[in-house]
Motif scaffolding. Structure first.
Motif, short mmCIF file in Angstrom:
data_model
loop_
_atom_site.label_atom_id
_atom_site.label_comp_id
_atom_site.label_asym_id
_atom_site.label_seq_id
_atom_site.Cartn_x
_atom_site.Cartn_y
_atom_site.Cartn_z
N ALA A 195 0.85 -1.19 0.00
CA ALA A 195 0.00 0.00 0.00
C ALA A 195 0.89 1.24 0.00
O ALA A 195 2.11 1.16 0.01
N VAL B 164 -13.59 8.21 -2.47
CA VAL B 164 -12.50 7.28 -2.72
C VAL B 164 -11.21 8.08 -2.80
O VAL B 164 -11.17 9.15 -3.42
N ALA C 264 -7.65 6.63 -3.59
CA ALA C 264 -6.71 5.54 -3.87
C ALA C 264 -5.40 6.12 -4.41
O ALA C 264 -5.32 7.29 -4.78
N ASP D 202 -4.39 0.90 -5.14
CA ASP D 202 -4.22 0.23 -3.85
C ASP D 202 -5.51 0.12 -3.05
O ASP D 202 -5.48 -0.07 -1.83
N GLN D 203 -6.66 0.21 -3.71
CA GLN D 203 -7.95 0.00 -3.04
C GLN D 203 -8.81 -0.91 -3.91
O GLN D 203 -8.65 -0.95 -5.13
N GLN E 212 -12.79 -1.32 0.06
CA GLN E 212 -13.12 0.11 0.09
C GLN E 212 -14.34 0.41 -0.80
O GLN E 212 -14.57 1.55 -1.18
N ARG F 26 -8.24 -5.84 -2.16
CA ARG F 26 -7.57 -4.59 -1.77
C ARG F 26 -6.82 -3.95 -2.92
O ARG F 26 -5.95 -3.10 -2.70
N SER G 156 -7.23 -2.85 -7.42
CA SER G 156 -8.13 -2.73 -8.57
C SER G 156 -7.32 -2.38 -9.82
O SER G 156 -6.35 -1.61 -9.76
#
Length: 348
Positions: free
Chosen positions: A187, A253, A255, A276-277, A281, A326, A328
């Motif tokens: 992350a 959001v 990210a 990183d989401q 989330q 976690r 996308s």
């Protein structure tokens, strides 16, 4: 179902206008200045491209079609040959006629339209490898994956045509994809592990086995490099891009881009990026995110000890098309600048 049944009759020439949707259309300020009065859908079109013809912000497509929330995941499919009519007064878009030859006699009947003939949301050629092969593997998938435990004749390496032995192969699986976890993905803090890059190795056919208590025999099919004991596997299953409507998330959001996939230090339009989401989330396929970059501070020339901090810069948008727990995948749809690792992706 592989085919979709639609009932079209003489009274259904503008059937979208009769369905009682939740929105009231798009405000005049959201309409593209050169939006056409009509548009004939062509082969090769995408939902994003058509939306951009009519809207300043293509992710406001649900308002233009007057969709309610239940229809977002299963939108009205659009096919080549359809004529779209823009009602400027209402700020909505409708179909002017059903699919079919112009001189076709209109009578109430049932027509069949293959779902796969509907235009896609975004260009499929740009994302096909990310739907077919594992590029990243999240921790959950890795923990549930099968594993090569040995090779025939006690060998340490094998290739196409050879036999391998595995455990953890999902029941009723006939073909598996082989991969090797490579570089860990973290992350934005640089410490929290959210997954691994998947080093794709190839495919293997599962030999028949009537006793699930026994190990599985695999016949290696296509291999990119030598297969070794310890390599992981998952059931081969092509991800399908459902025609999700481009839309903004209903929540905030924030990210970060953690990887680019075009092999350079910056990405551009129609390049794939990794965020990183993900599901944790509430990100979902079809969500559109705005791309932002933090401008570096500048030094005041008259006072060398003073740094001037600048506002962030919004420079593009990306379309989320595949989501893990976690992480996308997103496709860069519009950008005015090179896209870089560390840039933010937020609710537009």
């Amino acid at each position: 179902m592989k085919r979709m049944i639609r009932i079209i009759g003489t009274i259904a020439l503008v059937w979208l206008g009769t369905l009682g949707f939740a929105h009231a259309g798009v405000e005049p300020g959201g309409i593209a200045p050169d939006a056409p009065d009509t548009y004939t859908v062509r082969k090769g079109d995408t939902l994003w491209g058509i939306a951009k013809r009519f809207l300043r912000d293509p992710w406001r497509w649900p308002d233009l079609w007057q969709m309610n929330r239940a229809e977002i995941r299963n939108p009205h499919l659009i096919y080549p040959g359809q004529i779209l009519v823009f009602d400027r007064a209402a700020g909505v878009l409708r179909t002017a006629k059903p699919v079919g030859p112009i001189d076709e006699k209109r009578s109430p009947q049932v027509r069949h339209e293959p779902i796969q003939d509907a235009i896609p949301s975004i260009p499929l050629a740009a994302i096909e490898p990310f739907l077919v092969r594992p590029q990243v593997i999240d921790q959950k998938t890795l923990e549930n994956s099968g594993r090569i435990v040995g090779l025939e004749d006690g060998r340490w390496m094998a290739g196409a045509g050879d036999v391998a032995f595995a455990i953890g192969v999902p029941e009723d699986t006939r073909l598996v994809q082989l991969f090797r976890p490579a570089e860990p993905l973290h992350a934005r803090d640089g410490k929290t592990l959210i997954g691994y890059e998947a080093r794709y190795l190839g495919t293997a056919k599962v030999e028949p086995n009537d006793d699930p208590r026994l190990g599985t025999v695999l016949r290696l099919q296509q291999t990119n490099e030598a297969i070794q004991p310890g390599d992981a596997l998952i059931a081969s299953q092509k991800e399908t891009l459902v025609n999700f409507v481009p839309r903004a998330p209903e929540h905030d959001v924030d990210a970060r881009i953690i990887k680019l996939y075009q092999g350079s230090l910056a990405a551009g339009r129609l390049d794939v990026i990794l965020l990183d989401q993900g599901e944790a989330q509430d990100l979902a396929p079809g969500h559109v995110l705005a791309l932002w970059r933090v401008r570096p501070p500048v030094t005041d020339e008259e006072n060398r000890n003073t740094k001037v901090f600048l506002p962030e810069e919004r420079y593009g948008v990306a379309f989320v098309f595949r989501v893990f727990e976690r992480m996308s995948y997103a496709l860069v749809m519009e950008t005015e600048k090179p896209v870089r690792v560390g840039d933010a992706a937020r609710t537009p």
